[in-house]
Design a protein around this motif. Sequence first.
Motif, mmCIF file in Angstrom:
data_model
loop_
_atom_site.group_PDB
_atom_site.id
_atom_site.type_symbol
_atom_site.label_atom_id
_atom_site.label_comp_id
_atom_site.label_asym_id
_atom_site.label_seq_id
_atom_site.Cartn_x
_atom_site.Cartn_y
_atom_site.Cartn_z
ATOM 1 N N ALA A 86 37.897 14.488 23.945
ATOM 2 C CA ALA A 86 36.972 15.015 24.848
ATOM 3 C C ALA A 86 37.544 16.479 24.462
ATOM 4 C CB ALA A 86 37.508 14.856 26.363
ATOM 5 N N LEU A 87 38.675 16.816 23.949
ATOM 6 C CA LEU A 87 39.132 18.221 23.719
ATOM 7 C C LEU A 87 38.216 18.645 22.269
ATOM 8 C CD1 LEU A 87 42.745 17.881 24.568
ATOM 9 C CD2 LEU A 87 41.172 19.279 25.872
ATOM 10 N N ILE A 88 38.114 17.854 21.446
ATOM 11 C CA ILE A 88 37.211 18.126 20.319
ATOM 12 C C ILE A 88 36.013 18.906 20.689
ATOM 13 C CG2 ILE A 88 35.877 17.409 18.283
ATOM 14 C CD1 ILE A 88 38.016 15.102 18.224
ATOM 15 N N ASP A 89 35.240 18.534 21.423
ATOM 16 C CA ASP A 89 33.991 19.152 21.899
ATOM 17 C C ASP A 89 34.465 20.224 22.790
ATOM 18 O OD1 ASP A 89 32.306 17.625 20.482
ATOM 19 O OD2 ASP A 89 32.126 15.942 21.907
ATOM 20 N N SER A 104 30.824 24.707 31.923
ATOM 21 C CA SER A 104 30.633 23.811 30.509
ATOM 22 C C SER A 104 31.515 22.973 30.193
ATOM 23 C CB SER A 104 30.266 24.934 29.358
ATOM 24 O OG SER A 104 29.901 24.095 28.276
ATOM 25 N N SER A 105 31.257 22.114 29.459
ATOM 26 C CA SER A 105 32.168 20.879 28.851
ATOM 27 C C SER A 105 32.013 20.606 27.168
ATOM 28 C CB SER A 105 32.525 19.564 29.534
ATOM 29 O OG SER A 105 31.124 18.815 29.445
ATOM 30 N N ALA A 106 30.589 20.759 26.905
ATOM 31 C CA ALA A 106 30.101 20.472 25.594
ATOM 32 C C ALA A 106 30.217 18.999 25.397
ATOM 33 C CB ALA A 106 30.856 21.253 24.514
ATOM 34 N N LYS A 107 30.625 18.233 26.239
ATOM 35 C CA LYS A 107 30.794 16.609 26.091
ATOM 36 C C LYS A 107 30.414 16.004 27.692
ATOM 37 C CE LYS A 107 33.355 12.888 24.512
ATOM 38 N NZ LYS A 107 32.652 12.930 23.149
ATOM 39 N N GLY A 108 29.555 15.153 27.789
ATOM 40 C CA GLY A 108 29.146 14.484 29.023
ATOM 41 C C GLY A 108 30.047 13.229 29.331
ATOM 42 N N GLY A 109 30.149 13.172 30.775
ATOM 43 C CA GLY A 109 31.324 12.267 31.174
ATOM 44 C C GLY A 109 32.644 12.816 31.498
ATOM 45 N N VAL A 148 22.726 37.922 31.203
ATOM 46 C CA VAL A 148 24.526 38.479 31.012
ATOM 47 C C VAL A 148 25.258 37.123 31.684
ATOM 48 C CG1 VAL A 148 26.150 40.143 31.911
ATOM 49 C CG2 VAL A 148 23.954 40.974 31.123
ATOM 50 N N VAL A 149 26.063 36.671 31.311
ATOM 51 C CA VAL A 149 26.991 35.467 31.767
ATOM 52 C C VAL A 149 28.448 36.229 31.716
ATOM 53 C CG1 VAL A 149 27.782 33.281 31.453
ATOM 54 C CG2 VAL A 149 25.518 33.823 30.719
ATOM 55 N N ASP A 150 28.970 36.539 32.928
ATOM 56 C CA ASP A 150 30.051 37.127 33.240
ATOM 57 C C ASP A 150 31.363 36.311 32.734
ATOM 58 O OD1 ASP A 150 29.272 39.835 34.636
ATOM 59 O OD2 ASP A 150 28.094 38.004 35.466
ATOM 60 N N GLY A 151 31.290 35.042 32.740
ATOM 61 C CA GLY A 151 32.418 34.181 32.179
ATOM 62 C C GLY A 151 31.922 32.882 32.331
ATOM 63 N N ALA A 152 32.858 31.978 31.340
ATOM 64 C CA ALA A 152 32.829 30.551 31.207
ATOM 65 C C ALA A 152 33.845 29.770 31.635
ATOM 66 C CB ALA A 152 32.303 30.271 29.758
ATOM 67 N N VAL A 153 33.823 28.713 32.258
ATOM 68 C CA VAL A 153 34.834 27.851 32.606
ATOM 69 C C VAL A 153 34.744 26.471 31.959
ATOM 70 C CG1 VAL A 153 35.986 26.488 34.485
ATOM 71 C CG2 VAL A 153 35.083 28.744 34.906
ATOM 72 N N ILE A 154 35.514 26.173 31.076
ATOM 73 C CA ILE A 154 35.507 24.924 30.425
ATOM 74 C C ILE A 154 36.119 23.838 30.891
ATOM 75 C CG2 ILE A 154 35.716 23.729 27.977
ATOM 76 C CD1 ILE A 154 34.039 26.601 28.140
ATOM 77 N N VAL A 155 35.418 22.658 31.191
ATOM 78 C CA VAL A 155 36.055 21.263 31.747
ATOM 79 C C VAL A 155 36.484 20.159 30.642
ATOM 80 C CG1 VAL A 155 35.789 19.584 33.314
ATOM 81 C CG2 VAL A 155 34.855 21.808 33.933
ATOM 82 N N SER A 156 37.434 19.828 30.737
ATOM 83 C CA SER A 156 37.668 18.544 29.849
ATOM 84 C C SER A 156 38.810 17.738 30.564
ATOM 85 C CB SER A 156 38.116 19.249 28.376
ATOM 86 O OG SER A 156 38.516 18.079 27.646
ATOM 87 N N THR A 157 38.858 16.622 29.959
ATOM 88 C CA THR A 157 39.842 15.509 30.307
ATOM 89 C C THR A 157 41.175 15.883 29.264
ATOM 90 O OG1 THR A 157 39.082 13.819 28.880
ATOM 91 C CG2 THR A 157 38.215 13.910 31.088
ATOM 92 N N ASP A 166 20.607 21.343 33.426
ATOM 93 C CA ASP A 166 20.599 20.101 32.638
ATOM 94 C C ASP A 166 19.454 19.456 32.925
ATOM 95 O OD1 ASP A 166 20.837 17.708 31.423
ATOM 96 O OD2 ASP A 166 22.890 17.447 32.166
ATOM 97 N N ILE A 167 18.316 19.539 32.051
ATOM 98 C CA ILE A 167 17.038 19.151 32.385
ATOM 99 C C ILE A 167 16.913 17.707 32.420
ATOM 100 C CG2 ILE A 167 14.546 19.602 31.604
ATOM 101 C CD1 ILE A 167 15.665 22.104 32.388
ATOM 102 N N PHE A 168 17.347 17.246 31.317
ATOM 103 C CA PHE A 168 17.362 15.729 31.167
ATOM 104 C C PHE A 168 18.106 14.644 32.063
ATOM 105 C CE2 PHE A 168 16.442 17.378 27.003
ATOM 106 C CZ PHE A 168 14.978 16.933 26.805
ATOM 107 N N GLY A 169 19.320 15.335 32.635
ATOM 108 C CA GLY A 169 20.297 14.479 33.371
ATOM 109 C C GLY A 169 20.689 15.362 34.826
ATOM 110 N N PRO A 170 19.846 15.998 35.439
ATOM 111 C CA PRO A 170 20.330 16.728 36.552
ATOM 112 C C PRO A 170 21.116 16.014 37.617
ATOM 113 C CG PRO A 170 18.089 16.106 36.796
ATOM 114 C CD PRO A 170 18.433 15.736 35.562
ATOM 115 N N SER A 171 22.290 16.614 38.073
ATOM 116 C CA SER A 171 23.276 15.830 39.199
ATOM 117 C C SER A 171 23.361 16.762 40.418
ATOM 118 C CB SER A 171 24.804 15.977 38.187
ATOM 119 O OG SER A 171 24.438 15.274 37.199
#
Length: 309
Positions: free
Chosen positions: A207-210, A66-71, A193-202, A98-103
């Motif tokens: 970007a870090l705010i989100d 997850s990033s909570a922010k696009g781009g 059950v989600v065993d863990g989250a990885v957060i991606v940011s620049t 991502d239903i609206f923007g699948p990559s």
Amino acid sequence: MICTPLRPLLGGPARFQTFSQFSSAVKPLLAIPSNERGPAPTLPRIARGLPKKNRLRGVDKVVAVSSAKGGVGKSTVAVNLALSLAMQQKRVGILDTDIFGPSIPKLLNLSGREPNVTESNRLIPLSNYGVKAMSMGFLLPNDESPVVWRGLMVMKALQQLLHDVEWDGLDVLVLDLPPGTGDVQLTITQQIVVDGAVIVSTPQDIALIDAVKGINMFKKVDVPVLGMVQNMSVFVCPNCNHETHIFGSEGVQRVTDRLGTEVLGSIPLHPKICALSDAGTPVVVAEPDTANARAYKDIADKVLQKLYI
């Protein structure tokens, strides 16, 4: 003086001298939670009206990226993470939520292909480079077809992607989450059950705010945060090897120090990563022995260690 049109709710004309008075009056009506946290609930989830979390059929571990922010390059990180895990003899899948923007279709060179279904009408994932994949993009006419749906249709599609895919035995399923902290994220974290989250940011503050919001969201829904990935961390000039921190430096490190998590790794801003992703040949597949690929593989090592402690 603050005047409000909330007469039907407040029972008459509503006038407040300060915003604090307005906020105090409106919060109970709109069921807005306060910042004050009471004691942890002791009743089971079902008794509190919350859905029971279940393991996905045929999946051992689930990791949300997850990033909570696009781009910020989240999908590129998710795909290279999944491929790096597969290179360690793990059975790996990736689910594009991502239903609206699948990559994922483009990143895995699967655009234009459609999944088959089992006799029980479960979707059979497509596969490339040793990784199984499912995405809303596989169900659209082409890459340029928009999804113009309201929330109910989006949730129905998400339910099908979550519960009607025949993964047929995975060690790790990587979830590529959309930007934000809304319906999709809440549905996923409440139902499975989600065993863990990885957060991606620049490293950039904007970007870090989100990213911080994303971390706090996972904490609220009791999903362990495995750590953060600092993407586009530094640009190395291909001519003179001079390093330039285009988006700043050490921003992710400051956040992890403050929030009590860790930096899983840093990915450089490199033209090859971008070009290979656009071509559907991610860098860990196309150039597995380069420094760029090793950066993703090192992150995968740390993720595996945390998942199987």
